[in-house]
Design a protein around this motif. Sequence first.
Motif, PDB file in Angstrom:
ATOM      1  N   VAL A 182       0.835  -1.211   0.000  1.00 12.22           N
ATOM      2  CA  VAL A 182       0.000   0.000   0.000  1.00 12.22           C
ATOM      3  C   VAL A 182       0.867   1.258   0.000  1.00 12.22           C
ATOM      4  N   CYS A 183       0.292   2.339  -0.546  1.00 14.63           N
ATOM      5  CA  CYS A 183       1.002   3.631  -0.533  1.00 14.63           C
ATOM      6  C   CYS A 183      -0.041   4.743  -0.586  1.00 14.63           C
ATOM      7  N   ILE A 184       0.421   5.979  -0.505  1.00 15.63           N
ATOM      8  CA  ILE A 184      -0.533   7.096  -0.482  1.00 15.63           C
ATOM      9  C   ILE A 184      -0.871   7.578  -1.891  1.00 15.63           C
ATOM     10  N   GLY A 185      -0.180   7.064  -2.915  1.00 16.70           N
ATOM     11  CA  GLY A 185      -0.464   7.475  -4.284  1.00 16.70           C
ATOM     12  C   GLY A 185       0.033   8.874  -4.589  1.00 16.70           C
TER      13      GLY A 185
ATOM     14  N   LYS B 207      -6.547  15.733  -0.767  1.00 13.89           N
ATOM     15  CA  LYS B 207      -5.138  15.349  -0.945  1.00 13.89           C
ATOM     16  C   LYS B 207      -4.407  15.244   0.395  1.00 13.89           C
ATOM     17  N   ASN B 208      -4.719  16.161   1.313  1.00 13.10           N
ATOM     18  CA  ASN B 208      -4.014  16.169   2.605  1.00 13.10           C
ATOM     19  C   ASN B 208      -4.513  15.090   3.565  1.00 13.10           C
ATOM     20  N   GLU B 209      -5.476  14.267   3.132  1.00 16.34           N
ATOM     21  CA  GLU B 209      -5.975  13.179   3.972  1.00 16.34           C
ATOM     22  C   GLU B 209      -5.270  11.853   3.703  1.00 16.34           C
ATOM     23  N   ARG B 210      -4.408  11.829   2.695  1.00 18.61           N
ATOM     24  CA  ARG B 210      -3.890  10.536   2.224  1.00 18.61           C
ATOM     25  C   ARG B 210      -3.123   9.763   3.292  1.00 18.61           C
ATOM     26  N   VAL B 211      -2.247  10.427   4.025  1.00 14.90           N
ATOM     27  CA  VAL B 211      -1.484   9.717   5.061  1.00 14.90           C
ATOM     28  C   VAL B 211      -2.422   9.224   6.156  1.00 14.90           C
ATOM     29  N   GLY B 212      -3.355  10.069   6.568  1.00 13.50           N
ATOM     30  CA  GLY B 212      -4.318   9.676   7.600  1.00 13.50           C
ATOM     31  C   GLY B 212      -5.157   8.482   7.167  1.00 13.50           C
ATOM     32  N   ARG B 213      -5.580   8.498   5.911  1.00 10.47           N
ATOM     33  CA  ARG B 213      -6.380   7.382   5.388  1.00 10.47           C
ATOM     34  C   ARG B 213      -5.536   6.114   5.253  1.00 10.47           C
TER      35      ARG B 213
END
Length: 328
Positions: free
Chosen positions: A109-112, A126-132
């Motif tokens: 998995v990665c944040i894309g 976009k700024n939610e990617r790490v949290g998700r």
Amino acid sequence: MMRKLPVQLGLSLPNRGVLFGLTDIDTILNAALLAEESGIFESVWFGDSLIHKPRLDSIVMLSAAAARTRKVRLGVICMASFPVRHPVLLATQWASLDQVSKGRTILGVCIGGGHEGEMRAFGVQKNERVGRLVEGIKLLRQIWSEEELNHRGKYYQLERLRIVPKPAQRPCPIWIAVSPDRRVVGEEGVARAMKRVATLGDGYISMAVPAQEMRLRLDLIEKYAAEAGRRLDHFEVAIHGMVNINDNKQSAYEESKYYFNNYYTPGYPSEELLRIWLAHGAPGECARLIQEWIDMGFTTPVLRFAARDQIGQIERFIKDVLPLLRLN
């Protein structure tokens, strides 16, 4: 401490290449079978993206490969769509794949890339990617291990749900793909990324990096794992490395550039990155760079042949490049 694990080669197949004429579905699936029958490649991988860099869906391709093979592990090299896929749907699909393959999956998995159109289409910022990513990994593990689910997170809320099927593997491995540029994110950015790998991941997937940078990353992973009380005895470190075998080095370079221009974007990767990421030319030249990856601590070199003739490249690697490598 990370135990010295045996080197296991993986084969990455170009499911995006089908869309621009680099290869076709039958060739890809035949290549997966060849990888297994050769006894040389221990795993088969596909890339992933939805709208940003479209391709045949990674889970569908892995399911097709699962039906053709019996032994090789089956992985997503970097599920770039992970932040926009709902964990319940993904958990069900991936558990089904793990059942179909009899417990051979690796979910990378990665944040894309944070493509604005794709983010908007799925209602994700976009700024939610790490949290998700973090919440998504934890939630997948919860879904796969608990009979009744109660989860109240920042992004997902589930109440008194029983979600099946469960994967055949207990636990089902989740590896994290991340390769932060120290010049862009700084020391703290690299440290944060490696801490996520060390505390949440069952393995690590990286791009090509200079040897000194890789050493720093591995040291950070060991440090944070020790602080969290996590053992790294079976923790694999993979590189997604590009290869084009051709006695004419210029031809190898030009075919690889065609591949990169279509697979990624024109101008990527940079010449600086190509020098450490593309093993190209005669067998000896290819073996030299692949050996550098192994010597840097990559236990699981996953090779992507940036060429039209996938089968021919695999066969030539086995015949001419493999004998030049020291795998242990």
